[in-house]
Design an enzyme around this catalytic site. Sequence first.
Site, short mmCIF file in Angstrom:
data_model
loop_
_atom_site.label_atom_id
_atom_site.label_comp_id
_atom_site.label_asym_id
_atom_site.label_seq_id
_atom_site.Cartn_x
_atom_site.Cartn_y
_atom_site.Cartn_z
N HIS A 176 1.20 -1.07 -0.49
CA HIS A 176 0.44 0.24 -0.42
C HIS A 176 1.13 0.95 0.30
O HIS A 176 2.29 0.58 0.44
CB HIS A 176 -0.98 0.16 1.10
CG HIS A 176 -1.92 -1.19 1.03
ND1 HIS A 176 -2.65 -0.51 2.43
CD2 HIS A 176 -1.97 -1.92 0.58
CE1 HIS A 176 -3.84 -2.23 1.72
NE2 HIS A 176 -3.69 -2.65 1.05
N GLU A 202 1.30 4.03 1.98
CA GLU A 202 0.96 4.68 2.95
C GLU A 202 2.72 3.41 3.46
O GLU A 202 3.62 3.90 4.11
CB GLU A 202 0.13 4.35 3.98
CG GLU A 202 -0.57 4.78 3.98
CD GLU A 202 -1.79 4.43 3.33
OE1 GLU A 202 -3.30 4.34 3.71
OE2 GLU A 202 -1.49 3.32 2.02
N CYS A 253 -6.41 2.11 5.69
CA CYS A 253 -7.09 0.46 6.24
C CYS A 253 -6.13 0.38 7.21
O CYS A 253 -5.53 0.96 8.02
CB CYS A 253 -7.01 0.17 5.47
SG CYS A 253 -5.32 -0.81 5.14
N CYS A 302 -2.75 0.01 7.50
CA CYS A 302 -1.70 1.06 7.17
C CYS A 302 -2.05 1.83 8.47
O CYS A 302 -0.62 2.56 8.69
CB CYS A 302 -2.30 1.52 5.93
SG CYS A 302 -1.98 0.98 5.02
#
Length: 152
Positions: A54, A56, A84, A87
């Site tokens: 992801h 992040e 999410c 993260c």
Amino acid sequence: MESLHECWMRLALDEARMAAEQGEIPIGAVVVRNGEMISKAHNMCEIKKSAVAHAEILAIEEASRKLGSWRLSDCTLYVTLEPCPMCTGAIINARVQKLVFAAKDPRAGACGSLINIPSYPMESHPTVEYGVMQNESLDLLRAFFAKMRQQK
């Protein structure tokens, strides 16, 4: 006049656009410290064949490498969509001081929408702000998913 938050979010949106061009969900992230960009990244789950790639996570990893520390306690993370749970956990574990995100994610957002992990009694609590360039982020996400639906 554009705010500092908008300047950094614009860079995160540029990263999100790169993700979309590569067939990735258009989410971008930028880590900033003392007015200087430390790292930037976009989603790369499909490219890396990794559920943890992801934006992040990738931005936090790069910032940690550049700063020589996993503690990002004097950093701000800008993200185009509410993080999410995975993260958000990484943001807390990295001791990120401030999180600024554009749009809420009612399906998977872990910073106030679905759940609110930063409010849990943990050692680290990032300050959270949202809504910076929200419409631009939502427009990018909507266009991406509309294109995906058309291709099916």
